[in-house]
Design a protein around this motif. Structure first.
Motif, PDB file in Angstrom:
ATOM      1  N   THR A 176      66.115  70.872  54.460  1.00  9.06           N
ATOM      2  CA  THR A 176      67.393  71.547  54.659  1.00  9.06           C
ATOM      3  C   THR A 176      68.335  71.193  53.520  1.00  9.06           C
ATOM      4  O   THR A 176      68.436  70.019  53.135  1.00  9.06           O
ATOM      5  CB  THR A 176      68.019  71.153  56.004  1.00  9.06           C
ATOM      6  OG1 THR A 176      67.097  71.488  57.060  1.00  9.06           O
ATOM      7  CG2 THR A 176      69.328  71.891  56.235  1.00  9.06           C
ATOM      8  N   PHE A 177      69.029  72.209  52.987  1.00 14.21           N
ATOM      9  CA  PHE A 177      69.889  72.025  51.816  1.00 14.21           C
ATOM     10  C   PHE A 177      71.279  72.597  52.089  1.00 14.21           C
ATOM     11  O   PHE A 177      71.466  73.450  52.962  1.00 14.21           O
ATOM     12  CB  PHE A 177      69.280  72.716  50.593  1.00 14.21           C
ATOM     13  CG  PHE A 177      67.908  72.220  50.228  1.00 14.21           C
ATOM     14  CD1 PHE A 177      67.758  71.182  49.325  1.00 14.21           C
ATOM     15  CD2 PHE A 177      66.773  72.784  50.798  1.00 14.21           C
ATOM     16  CE1 PHE A 177      66.501  70.716  48.977  1.00 14.21           C
ATOM     17  CE2 PHE A 177      65.503  72.328  50.461  1.00 14.21           C
ATOM     18  CZ  PHE A 177      65.373  71.288  49.551  1.00 14.21           C
ATOM     19  N   THR A 178      72.235  72.123  51.306  1.00 14.67           N
ATOM     20  CA  THR A 178      73.606  72.618  51.451  1.00 14.67           C
ATOM     21  C   THR A 178      73.822  73.914  50.692  1.00 14.67           C
ATOM     22  O   THR A 178      74.753  74.656  50.988  1.00 14.67           O
ATOM     23  CB  THR A 178      74.615  71.562  50.949  1.00 14.67           C
ATOM     24  OG1 THR A 178      74.295  71.239  49.579  1.00 14.67           O
ATOM     25  CG2 THR A 178      74.531  70.294  51.796  1.00 14.67           C
ATOM     26  N   LYS A 179      72.960  74.195  49.700  1.00 13.00           N
ATOM     27  CA  LYS A 179      73.097  75.406  48.901  1.00 13.00           C
ATOM     28  C   LYS A 179      71.793  76.202  48.917  1.00 13.00           C
ATOM     29  O   LYS A 179      70.712  75.637  48.872  1.00 13.00           O
ATOM     30  CB  LYS A 179      73.470  75.065  47.456  1.00 13.00           C
ATOM     31  CG  LYS A 179      74.831  74.375  47.330  1.00 13.00           C
ATOM     32  CD  LYS A 179      75.159  74.078  45.887  1.00 13.00           C
ATOM     33  CE  LYS A 179      76.522  73.407  45.746  1.00 13.00           C
ATOM     34  NZ  LYS A 179      76.858  73.108  44.334  1.00 13.00           N
ATOM     35  N   GLN A 180      71.930  77.516  48.950  1.00 12.81           N
ATOM     36  CA  GLN A 180      70.752  78.384  48.998  1.00 12.81           C
ATOM     37  C   GLN A 180      69.911  78.253  47.732  1.00 12.81           C
ATOM     38  O   GLN A 180      68.687  78.285  47.788  1.00 12.81           O
ATOM     39  CB  GLN A 180      71.180  79.840  49.203  1.00 12.81           C
ATOM     40  CG  GLN A 180      69.994  80.788  49.371  1.00 12.81           C
ATOM     41  CD  GLN A 180      70.419  82.187  49.758  1.00 12.81           C
ATOM     42  OE1 GLN A 180      71.593  82.428  49.995  1.00 12.81           O
ATOM     43  NE2 GLN A 180      69.477  83.101  49.837  1.00 12.81           N
ATOM     44  N   ALA A 181      70.571  78.084  46.586  1.00  5.49           N
ATOM     45  CA  ALA A 181      69.832  77.960  45.325  1.00  5.49           C
ATOM     46  C   ALA A 181      68.926  76.726  45.342  1.00  5.49           C
ATOM     47  O   ALA A 181      67.805  76.755  44.830  1.00  5.49           O
ATOM     48  CB  ALA A 181      70.806  77.873  44.153  1.00  5.49           C
TER      49      ALA A 181
END
Length: 351
Positions: A37-42
């Motif tokens: 899981t990441f904070t940014k889509q990129a």
């Protein structure tokens, strides 16, 4: 065929996280799956592309050479042969939910350990608490091969130690010397008795308070005593699985009940296999609530154990005799209690 999908998720605070799931499908069935899981889509897309490329190039990783840390922790927690105390369980669950818990345990390096500790410190956690993270993480990695066949090592922890200490990211907790005053004990007994009278599920808080002091036992040890553990002839009880850093389970000790502790035990009702058949957390919570209502500051239930040891010293018991009651294997702790009680003992002998 390896592929990835990104699933945006809105958290309760309104922020968006991007869960990237990487999978391998063969003959219509998912044979491999991983996610981050990441904070940014990129960031999610970059990781998904990298992982799918690795899977296409190198194939599915050997299951004994790839395990997420939170999965490894889950194995320990669910293993009936692994004894995990309350503190360790709390720390392990916290590690499983942290960023490092989402990593492949084989990929964890010393700088990941340092980063985890820095994040904990920046969130307001103290160095002594962070030390628990590092200690239990080291245990997880060290025991993984013998327990489950994962060829992991505690080397990343060892390599990080010097930096962790030098930057004060980990450290020992401050040694406590807090003892309740007689006035505080009297107030606590009044408040605890009122709480006992008000509750439908009667907990004898005052008996537990007195017994904890007189026996020098931890509240968990008190609540585990069974009537079968009671030795009527020696006026003692067998304390099972007593805390010992060198032995996690099976550390049973026969402990004499002194100074009225035996009488308190004898007056308990025998309608349960345990002498004090209560949840230790409920007992501690009740103590804390009364303490706070009375405005008594910086007093913990565990301080009652130190109070009990101090009283034994004041009655003239020797360090080794007190250790037989408290269960301390390392008498340095008791020596510190003794020297704080009698700091002028050498000067007195010099007169």
């Amino acid at each position: 065929m390896a592929f990835y999908v990104i699933d945006p998720r809105t958290r309760a605070d309104g922020t968006i996280r991007y869960k990237c799931s990487v999978r391998v499908k063969k003959k219509g069935k998912i044979v491999y799956s991983d996610h981050r899981t990441f904070t940014k889509q990129a960031q999610a897309e970059a990781w998904g592309k990298k992982e799918t490329f690795n899977l296409e190039s190198n194939g599915i990783p050997d299951p004994l050479k790839s395990v997420l840390l939170h999965e490894l922790i889950g194995k320990y927690i669910e293993d009936p042969n692994v004894h995990i105390g309350r503190t360790k369980l709390y720390v392990l669950n916290m590690l499983a939910d942290s960023d490092i818990g989402k990593m492949n345990a084989f990929d964890i390096k010393s700088h990941h350990i340092v980063e985890h500790c820095k994040n904990r410190i920046n969130s307001g956690t103290g160095p002594s608490t962070v030390s628990h993270d590092v200690s239990y993480l080291k245990w997880c990695l060290k025991m993984a091969k013998a327990s489950y066949g994962y060829a992991l090592s505690e080397l990343p922890i060892i390599e990080a130690y010097d930096l962790l200490h030098s930057q004060n990211l980990i450290g020992k907790s401050a040694r406590r010397s807090r003892r309740p005053t007689e006035n505080e004990i009297d107030k606590l007994k009044v408040g605890l008795q009122e709480r006992s009278n008000q509750r439908m599920a009667h907990i004898p808080y005052v008996d537990l308070l007195d017994f904890s002091i007189l026996s020098c036992m931890r509240i968990g040890e008190v609540c585990r005593i069974t009537w079968d553990d009671v030795d009527e002839q020696q006026k003692a009880v067998t304390v099972r699985n007593r805390k010992d850093p060198r032995k996690k389970a099976g550390n049973h000790m026969l402990v004499p009940l002194l100074g009225g502790a035996w009488e308190i035990l004898q007056k308990q009702t025998r309608n349960d296999a345990r002498v004090f058949p209560f949840n230790e957390r409920s007992v501690t919570a009740g103590f804390q609530r009364v303490r706070n209502e009375l405005g008594i500051e910086d007093l913990r239930y565990h301080d009652l154990r130190r109070e009990g040891a101090s009283r034994l010293f004041e009655k003239g018991y020797t360090i080794d005799e007190v250790a037989q009651v408290t269960g301390h294997r390392n008498i340095n702790t008791l020596w510190q209690v003794y020297t704080e009680l009698y700091p002028k003992r050498l000067h007195d002998k010099d007169v």
